[in-house]
Enzyme design. Sequence first.
Site, PDB file in Angstrom:
ATOM      1  N   ARG A 137       0.851  -1.199   0.000  1.00  0.00           N
ATOM      2  CA  ARG A 137       0.000   0.000   0.000  1.00  0.00           C
ATOM      3  C   ARG A 137       0.884   1.246   0.000  1.00  0.00           C
ATOM      4  O   ARG A 137       0.572   2.257  -0.614  1.00  0.00           O
ATOM      5  CB  ARG A 137      -0.951   0.000   1.211  1.00  0.00           C
ATOM      6  CG  ARG A 137      -1.677   1.328   1.396  1.00  0.00           C
ATOM      7  CD  ARG A 137      -3.035   1.247   2.077  1.00  0.00           C
ATOM      8  NE  ARG A 137      -3.147   0.300   3.148  1.00  0.00           N
ATOM      9  CZ  ARG A 137      -2.616   0.435   4.381  1.00  0.00           C
ATOM     10  NH1 ARG A 137      -1.910   1.500   4.681  1.00  0.00           N
ATOM     11  NH2 ARG A 137      -2.785  -0.497   5.284  1.00  0.00           N
ATOM     12  N   TYR A 195     -13.393  17.734 -17.186  1.00  0.00           N
ATOM     13  CA  TYR A 195     -13.908  16.372 -17.281  1.00  0.00           C
ATOM     14  C   TYR A 195     -15.099  16.231 -16.319  1.00  0.00           C
ATOM     15  O   TYR A 195     -15.029  16.680 -15.171  1.00  0.00           O
ATOM     16  CB  TYR A 195     -12.783  15.390 -16.931  1.00  0.00           C
ATOM     17  CG  TYR A 195     -13.259  13.979 -16.770  1.00  0.00           C
ATOM     18  CD1 TYR A 195     -13.806  13.282 -17.845  1.00  0.00           C
ATOM     19  CD2 TYR A 195     -13.195  13.328 -15.546  1.00  0.00           C
ATOM     20  CE1 TYR A 195     -14.263  11.988 -17.697  1.00  0.00           C
ATOM     21  CE2 TYR A 195     -13.642  12.024 -15.391  1.00  0.00           C
ATOM     22  CZ  TYR A 195     -14.177  11.364 -16.467  1.00  0.00           C
ATOM     23  OH  TYR A 195     -14.629  10.087 -16.312  1.00  0.00           O
ATOM     24  N   ASP A 225      -4.465  19.546 -15.086  1.00  0.00           N
ATOM     25  CA  ASP A 225      -4.746  18.201 -15.589  1.00  0.00           C
ATOM     26  C   ASP A 225      -4.235  18.164 -17.026  1.00  0.00           C
ATOM     27  O   ASP A 225      -4.770  18.824 -17.915  1.00  0.00           O
ATOM     28  CB  ASP A 225      -6.258  17.935 -15.512  1.00  0.00           C
ATOM     29  CG  ASP A 225      -6.634  16.521 -15.970  1.00  0.00           C
ATOM     30  OD1 ASP A 225      -5.910  15.947 -16.806  1.00  0.00           O
ATOM     31  OD2 ASP A 225      -7.668  16.008 -15.503  1.00  0.00           O
ATOM     32  N   LYS A 285      -5.619   7.069 -20.150  1.00  0.00           N
ATOM     33  CA  LYS A 285      -5.745   7.631 -21.484  1.00  0.00           C
ATOM     34  C   LYS A 285      -4.437   7.462 -22.272  1.00  0.00           C
ATOM     35  O   LYS A 285      -4.060   6.348 -22.546  1.00  0.00           O
ATOM     36  CB  LYS A 285      -6.196   9.093 -21.378  1.00  0.00           C
ATOM     37  CG  LYS A 285      -7.327   9.323 -20.345  1.00  0.00           C
ATOM     38  CD  LYS A 285      -8.650   8.686 -20.734  1.00  0.00           C
ATOM     39  CE  LYS A 285      -9.695   8.676 -19.607  1.00  0.00           C
ATOM     40  NZ  LYS A 285     -10.033   9.985 -19.057  1.00  0.00           N
TER      41      LYS A 285
HETATM   42  C1  LIG Z   1     -10.713  10.463 -17.909  1.00  0.00           C
HETATM   43  C2  LIG Z   1     -10.274  11.718 -17.293  1.00  0.00           C
HETATM   44  C3  LIG Z   1     -10.134  11.821 -15.906  1.00  0.00           C
HETATM   45  C4  LIG Z   1     -10.491  10.691 -14.968  1.00  0.00           C
HETATM   46  O1  LIG Z   1      -9.622   9.607 -15.103  1.00  0.00           O
HETATM   47  P1  LIG Z   1     -10.053   8.082 -14.870  1.00  0.00           P
HETATM   48  O2  LIG Z   1      -8.779   7.353 -15.113  1.00  0.00           O
HETATM   49  O3  LIG Z   1     -11.147   7.756 -15.832  1.00  0.00           O
HETATM   50  O4  LIG Z   1     -10.519   7.967 -13.450  1.00  0.00           O
HETATM   51  C5  LIG Z   1      -9.665  13.018 -15.392  1.00  0.00           C
HETATM   52  N1  LIG Z   1      -9.363  14.065 -16.194  1.00  0.00           N
HETATM   53  C6  LIG Z   1      -9.498  13.995 -17.533  1.00  0.00           C
HETATM   54  C7  LIG Z   1      -9.158  15.171 -18.373  1.00  0.00           C
HETATM   55  C8  LIG Z   1      -9.965  12.819 -18.133  1.00  0.00           C
HETATM   56  O5  LIG Z   1     -10.109  12.773 -19.456  1.00  0.00           O
END
Ligand SMILES: *Cc1c(COP(=O)(O)O)cnc(C)c1O
Length: 384
Positions: free
Chosen positions: A50, A102, A173, A198
């Site tokens: 963890r 998002y 982000d 992604k």
């Molecule tokens: C998909 C996404 C998230 C969330 O990520 P997950 O891996 O699906 O939890 C956060 N920010 C952006 C810009 C995203 O496209």
Amino acid sequence: MSLKIGTRCLHLENERETANHFGAISFPIYQTATYAHPEVGKSTGFDYSRVQNPTRQQLERVVAGLEKGIDAVAFSSGMAAITALMEIFKSGDHLITDADLYGGTIRLFNNISVKNGLEFTHADFTNADIESMVRENTRAIYIETPTNPMMCVTDIREVSEIAKRHGILLIVDNTFMSPYYQNPLELGADIVIHSGTKFLGGHNDTLAGFVVTNREDIAEKIRFIIKTVGSGLAPFDSWLILRGIKTLALRMEKSQANAIRIVKYLQSEPKVLKIYYPGIEGTKSYEICKRQARGFGSMITFEVENAALAKHILKTTRLIPFAESLGGVETLLTYPCTQTHADVPEKERIANGITDSVLRMSVGIEEAEDLIADLKQAIDSFEG
Ligand SMILES: *Cc1c(COP(=O)(O)O)cnc(C)c1O
């Protein structure tokens, strides 16, 4: 030795100095929960998974290197990363966030973070006076650039100057550009978020998330939080993301080249009314991207004539699946109003331009001709 980014996707700067794992070229998956101690007060460097696991640590070192951070922490999803990050704030703290984000992030802020006492001002970063929104209790500015899904681009340097003047954090982000095209920490951000699901993972097969920082004090807080809340990325998933990153450079180049060709096609289609892509010359987004990024990425949002056509496209493409998510080798089409942004209050959603005629496309690495032919047959077969 200072390595170029395409090489850093495969090698750490100091690879030879780290343990050699019997010379394994593919970093081993340490599928263990716990570690034996030689004696009281001594450790192999790992105590319990963890807290840390060698495979996760390797991935974190690679991502920290790609983003030019001093530390990167890997979580079980992008949302787990953002949720953990919110724990550095306390009840009564105020954050200024992009109005277009998002949908899952908006859901987190509006439902969980607000319940925990955080306050938010949602701003349109493309024209609001951000500095006038800073209050005495403001602790951070939170943005995406480009935003999901409307592809709004914010000048990171400019916003970082506001943050620095007021002693508050800038969180970016960077999911849509990936570290291959953009490094917010070098532009003045303090914290970078990634949904590793992604582009970093890149194969639509694993969830992951990252918090990356260049500040010792924040790294220390995030390490304490991950150890405490336990949302770290599992060893096998860490390995999958490590493997995905090896081809990040190739995938980013190919998918961007495809996206540029698809945008050209969409521009020639009279039933497509608007295209949101930062690589279109003559736009403000293009100018900002030119200054702060090495590319434009492969996310395209476009508005078609009406909702019926949008739904028809989603039903009739043969190659391109209608699916949530992005950044993988397969091209995907998403319907933000019922998928990624379904939980954003309708008024907010429409104000951001996410109508039921808007589609978001994540362009993959197939051949552009095939993708264009698929979109074209779907649009041409509409009788509306
Ligand atoms: C998909 C996404 C998230 C969330 O990520 P997950 O891996 O699906 O939890 C956060 N920010 C952006 C810009 C995203 O496209």
